[in-house]
Design a protein around this motif. Structure first.
Motif, PDB file in Angstrom:
ATOM      1  N   LYS A  45       0.866  -1.183   0.000  1.00 27.78           N
ATOM      2  CA  LYS A  45       0.000   0.000   0.000  1.00 27.78           C
ATOM      3  C   LYS A  45       0.901   1.231   0.000  1.00 27.78           C
ATOM      4  O   LYS A  45       1.914   1.271   0.703  1.00 27.78           O
ATOM      5  CB  LYS A  45      -0.892   0.002   1.246  1.00 27.78           C
ATOM      6  N   PRO A  76      -5.273   5.403   3.339  1.00 21.46           N
ATOM      7  CA  PRO A  76      -5.066   4.783   4.647  1.00 21.46           C
ATOM      8  C   PRO A  76      -3.835   3.886   4.564  1.00 21.46           C
ATOM      9  O   PRO A  76      -3.688   3.114   3.612  1.00 21.46           O
ATOM     10  CB  PRO A  76      -6.339   3.950   4.839  1.00 21.46           C
ATOM     11  N   SER A 129      -0.279   9.625  -8.472  1.00 20.41           N
ATOM     12  CA  SER A 129      -1.630   9.631  -9.035  1.00 20.41           C
ATOM     13  C   SER A 129      -2.750   9.287  -8.068  1.00 20.41           C
ATOM     14  O   SER A 129      -3.821   8.876  -8.503  1.00 20.41           O
ATOM     15  CB  SER A 129      -1.662   8.662 -10.217  1.00 20.41           C
ATOM     16  N   ASN A 132      -7.574  10.759  -4.350  1.00 18.68           N
ATOM     17  CA  ASN A 132      -8.584  10.796  -3.282  1.00 18.68           C
ATOM     18  C   ASN A 132      -8.224  11.565  -2.025  1.00 18.68           C
ATOM     19  O   ASN A 132      -8.907  11.428  -1.016  1.00 18.68           O
ATOM     20  CB  ASN A 132      -8.936   9.361  -2.872  1.00 18.68           C
TER      21      ASN A 132
HETATM   22  O1  RRO Z   1      -5.954   5.407  -1.015  1.00 22.86           O
HETATM   23  C1  RRO Z   1      -6.609   5.782  -2.011  1.00 22.86           C
HETATM   24  O2  RRO Z   1      -7.650   6.447  -1.921  1.00 22.86           O
HETATM   25  C2  RRO Z   1      -6.141   5.498  -3.381  1.00 22.86           C
HETATM   26  C3  RRO Z   1      -4.841   5.686  -3.809  1.00 22.86           C
HETATM   27 BR1  RRO Z   1      -3.455   6.195  -2.670  1.00 22.86          BR
HETATM   28  C4  RRO Z   1      -4.519   5.490  -5.170  1.00 22.86           C
HETATM   29  O3  RRO Z   1      -3.380   5.667  -5.645  1.00 22.86           O
HETATM   30  N1  RRO Z   1      -5.525   5.115  -6.013  1.00 22.86           N
HETATM   31  C5  RRO Z   1      -6.791   4.927  -5.573  1.00 22.86           C
HETATM   32  O4  RRO Z   1      -7.656   4.569  -6.376  1.00 22.86           O
HETATM   33  N2  RRO Z   1      -7.081   5.109  -4.254  1.00 22.86           N
END
Ligand code: RRO
Length: 312
Positions: A45, A76, A129, A132
């Protein structure tokens, strides 16, 4: 059949792995991905310097009919040190991608200095990228900021680094981002992240389906396949051959993996469908891919990669 790939000196015994964000936040999830016989690697993550709870729930939703997913997780994660401890203590022959997503250039540079100085001998994915985090635009859509951060990073960073890109939708943008990326000794690019800021409405209640950002979130799954393939293909056509491509987006069947390969992907990541189906998705996808390759009489992925035909 050998379903393998290489990025620099890293060898992948299988071409499939998780997409960052799915089944990779905790050590238990990361172990699950690594333990699958059908994964070639794992990606963590995306980490920030400190632990983050992310956005309020509900923040993830699966559309009906397997069309895809919308998420606004809000990054998160357990914090940089947690993932550093994980990679320090993990014994595995599979390469590990350490994903980072600082909330500023300074945070990314600071984490990359730590990775540069650490014993970690895997690959690093710089996530440019995330769609959110309220108030934080996606760096990958700001070409000047993208060139600036890569210039600063490669002034000191010597380990194998790639970038996770947002989807692009204009031929000029493919040209422009590729011209920037080609200036740097990138090990790979990973395309695409979710299509940012989609909106899904519940038909019964006329309400958005996720709470953060008034319902806006990143779209993944079948809905994004065509965009993902276009980005893989466009970047493969434009990037130096030393820069490998990880194809991500819209993979729910072996045919989808095959299509990513045709467009030039070296490795293929699974996000939404991994969240929906669980770890057994990798076995199913590899079997379906093998059936297609056998049926078509191919005995090497080299016969497929980048071999998309166009009309004359
Ligand atoms: O954690 C997220 O909201 C998220 C991330 Br970091 C990302 O790179 N791509 C995504 O779809 N959600």
């Amino acid at each position: 059949m050998q379903l393998t790939a290489n990025i620099q000196n890293y060898h992948f015994n299988h071409i499939l792995l998780n997409a960052a964000g799915v089944m990779c936040q905790t050590s238990m999830e990361l172990d699950t991905v690594l333990a699958s016989e059908y994964t070639g690697a794992v990606v963590t993550k995306s980490a920030t310097p400190l632990v983050r709870p992310g956005n309020p729930a509900p923040r993830y939703y699966e559309l009906n009919n397997g069309l895809g997913t919308i998420n606004s997780m809000g990054l998160p994660n357990e914090g940089f040190d947690y993932y550093m401890d994980y990679v320090d203590t993990k014994e595995t022959y599979k390469p590990i991608f350490f994903s980072i997503a600082g909330l500023s250039k300074q945070e990314n540079i600071a984490m990359l200095h730590q990775l540069q100085d650490a014993d970690f001998d895997g690959l690093i994915e710089l996530n440019l990228s995330c769609p959110n985090v309220p108030g934080k635009p996606q760096t990958g859509y700001d070409f000047e900021a993208t060139e600036q951060i890569l210039t600063e990073v490669f002034a000191f960073f010597k380990k194998p680094l790639g970038v996770k890109l947002p989807p692009y939708f204009d031929i000029v943008h493919f040209d422009d981002i590729a011209a920037i990326l080609n200036k740097f000794p990138l090990a790979f690019v990973n395309t695409i992240n979710s299509i940012g800021n989609g909106l899904v409405i519940d038909q019964d209640t006329d309400t958005v389906v996720i709470k953060p950002k008034a319902g806006f979130g990143g779209i993944g799954g079948t809905l994004v396949k065509a965009t993902a393939l276009a980005n893989v293909r466009a970047l493969r056509d434009r990037l130096n051959t030393t820069i490998k491509i990880i194809g991500t987006g819209g993979v729910t069947t072996g045919r989808d993996v095959y299509d990513h390969l045709l467009c030039g992907a070296d490795l293929v990541e699974v996000g939404s469908q991994l969240a929906i189906e669980g770890i057994t998705v990798f076995e199913r996808l590899e079997k379906e891919l093998t059936e297609i390759l056998t049926e078509k009489g191919y005995d090497s992925l080299d016969d497929v990669r980048g071999q998309l035909k166009i009309m004359s």
